[in-house]
Write a protein that holds these residues in place. Structure first.
Motif, PDB file in Angstrom:
ATOM      1  N   ILE A   1       0.841  -1.202   0.000  1.00  0.00           N
ATOM      2  CA  ILE A   1       0.000   0.000   0.000  1.00  0.00           C
ATOM      3  C   ILE A   1       0.874   1.249   0.000  1.00  0.00           C
ATOM      4  O   ILE A   1       0.637   2.193  -0.763  1.00  0.00           O
ATOM      5  N   SER A   2       1.917   1.255   0.832  1.00  0.00           N
ATOM      6  CA  SER A   2       2.835   2.403   0.879  1.00  0.00           C
ATOM      7  C   SER A   2       3.502   2.640  -0.467  1.00  0.00           C
ATOM      8  O   SER A   2       3.630   3.789  -0.913  1.00  0.00           O
ATOM      9  N   ALA A   3       3.924   1.570  -1.134  1.00  0.00           N
ATOM     10  CA  ALA A   3       4.567   1.707  -2.446  1.00  0.00           C
ATOM     11  C   ALA A   3       3.587   2.265  -3.470  1.00  0.00           C
ATOM     12  O   ALA A   3       3.951   3.102  -4.305  1.00  0.00           O
ATOM     13  N   HIS A   4       2.341   1.836  -3.411  1.00  0.00           N
ATOM     14  CA  HIS A   4       1.306   2.327  -4.325  1.00  0.00           C
ATOM     15  C   HIS A   4       1.067   3.826  -4.105  1.00  0.00           C
ATOM     16  O   HIS A   4       1.058   4.611  -5.059  1.00  0.00           O
ATOM     17  N   VAL A   5       0.894   4.215  -2.858  1.00  0.00           N
ATOM     18  CA  VAL A   5       0.652   5.620  -2.525  1.00  0.00           C
ATOM     19  C   VAL A   5       1.856   6.471  -2.919  1.00  0.00           C
ATOM     20  O   VAL A   5       1.703   7.571  -3.463  1.00  0.00           O
ATOM     21  N   GLN A   6       3.063   5.969  -2.683  1.00  0.00           N
ATOM     22  CA  GLN A   6       4.271   6.712  -3.054  1.00  0.00           C
ATOM     23  C   GLN A   6       4.339   6.920  -4.565  1.00  0.00           C
ATOM     24  O   GLN A   6       4.695   8.002  -5.039  1.00  0.00           O
ATOM     25  N   TYR A   7       3.991   5.889  -5.339  1.00  0.00           N
ATOM     26  CA  TYR A   7       3.973   6.012  -6.797  1.00  0.00           C
ATOM     27  C   TYR A   7       3.004   7.116  -7.214  1.00  0.00           C
ATOM     28  O   TYR A   7       3.335   7.958  -8.049  1.00  0.00           O
TER      29      TYR A   7
ATOM     30  N   GLN B   1      -7.393  12.957  -5.379  1.00  0.00           N
ATOM     31  CA  GLN B   1      -7.834  12.477  -4.073  1.00  0.00           C
ATOM     32  C   GLN B   1      -8.127  10.986  -4.150  1.00  0.00           C
ATOM     33  O   GLN B   1      -8.705  10.506  -5.130  1.00  0.00           O
ATOM     34  N   ALA B   2      -7.744  10.287  -3.119  1.00  0.00           N
ATOM     35  CA  ALA B   2      -8.234   8.929  -2.915  1.00  0.00           C
ATOM     36  C   ALA B   2      -9.518   9.090  -2.118  1.00  0.00           C
ATOM     37  O   ALA B   2      -9.637  10.000  -1.295  1.00  0.00           O
ATOM     38  N   LEU B   3     -10.478   8.246  -2.382  1.00  0.00           N
ATOM     39  CA  LEU B   3     -11.771   8.376  -1.711  1.00  0.00           C
ATOM     40  C   LEU B   3     -11.973   7.286  -0.677  1.00  0.00           C
ATOM     41  O   LEU B   3     -11.619   6.136  -0.889  1.00  0.00           O
ATOM     42  N   SER B   4     -12.579   7.652   0.426  1.00  0.00           N
ATOM     43  CA  SER B   4     -12.949   6.723   1.481  1.00  0.00           C
ATOM     44  C   SER B   4     -14.091   5.833   1.003  1.00  0.00           C
ATOM     45  O   SER B   4     -14.911   6.271   0.185  1.00  0.00           O
ATOM     46  N   PRO B   5     -14.183   4.623   1.494  1.00  0.00           N
ATOM     47  CA  PRO B   5     -15.306   3.770   1.085  1.00  0.00           C
ATOM     48  C   PRO B   5     -16.656   4.212   1.663  1.00  0.00           C
ATOM     49  O   PRO B   5     -17.694   3.769   1.208  1.00  0.00           O
TER      50      PRO B   5
ATOM     51  N   ALA C   1       0.183   1.951 -14.263  1.00  0.00           N
ATOM     52  CA  ALA C   1       1.299   1.090 -13.882  1.00  0.00           C
ATOM     53  C   ALA C   1       1.654   1.177 -12.403  1.00  0.00           C
ATOM     54  O   ALA C   1       2.654   0.604 -11.978  1.00  0.00           O
ATOM     55  N   ALA C   2       0.841   1.856 -11.595  1.00  0.00           N
ATOM     56  CA  ALA C   2       1.110   1.927 -10.153  1.00  0.00           C
ATOM     57  C   ALA C   2       1.244   0.514  -9.593  1.00  0.00           C
ATOM     58  O   ALA C   2       0.523  -0.394 -10.001  1.00  0.00           O
ATOM     59  N   PRO C   3       2.173   0.318  -8.665  1.00  0.00           N
ATOM     60  CA  PRO C   3       2.370  -1.030  -8.132  1.00  0.00           C
ATOM     61  C   PRO C   3       1.223  -1.467  -7.234  1.00  0.00           C
ATOM     62  O   PRO C   3       0.547  -0.655  -6.615  1.00  0.00           O
ATOM     63  N   GLY C   4       1.026  -2.768  -7.203  1.00  0.00           N
ATOM     64  CA  GLY C   4       0.010  -3.369  -6.344  1.00  0.00           C
ATOM     65  C   GLY C   4       0.598  -4.550  -5.600  1.00  0.00           C
ATOM     66  O   GLY C   4       1.751  -4.498  -5.142  1.00  0.00           O
TER      67      GLY C   4
END
Length: 139
Positions: A30-36, A54-58, A108-111
């Motif tokens: 998750i950290s790697a994805h957010v950093q990307y 923005q990332a959205l809350s569920p 291409a963001a990592p998962g």
């Protein structure tokens, strides 16, 4: 310049190549994805192409006006965007081709496993974004 919305979906788009739901990722993934995502936005800030993201809350609900003196109606028999939309980015670019190019990079963001997600992103021009049309904004 024209503004485009890059829309990330939880569901509703074709499955990504690395189709592991985020709730099954490790904290490091998750950290790697957010950093990307942050690095991508920072790069676009330098070129003047970044507007906002923005990332959205569920969590969320539907609201509508239900008449004078009546409380708003919440929720309804509708598809819930909180189940569909994961987040968004607004870009301001010279062409539709550039918007498509950037969406490809963002895909291409990592998962899971640190591998690129190859997720499908919806690319939508803002109303009035095409040459010769009237600009439409809500204020």
């Amino acid at each position: 310049m024209a503004k485009y919305l890059l829309l990330k979906h939880y569901r509703g788009a074709p499955a990504s190549v690395n189709d592991v739901p985020m709730d099954r990722w490790t904290p490091e993934e998750i950290s790697a994805h957010v950093q990307y995502m942050n690095d991508f936005a920072a790069r676009l800030e330098k070129t003047g192409e970044f507007v906002d993201s923005q990332a959205l809350s569920p969590e969320g609900s539907w609201i509508r006006y239900d008449g004078e003196g009546r409380p708003p109606v919440t929720d309804g028999p509708f598809a819930e965007t909180k189940d569909l939309i994961a987040g968004w980015m607004v870009i301001d670019v010279d062409s539709h081709e550039r918007a498509v190019e950037l969406a490809g990079e963002l895909s291409a963001a990592p998962g899971a496993g640190g591998k690129p997600i190859h997720e499908w992103l919806e690319v939508r021009p803002f109303l009035g974004a095409k040459a010769g049309t009237t600009e439409c904004t809500f204020k």
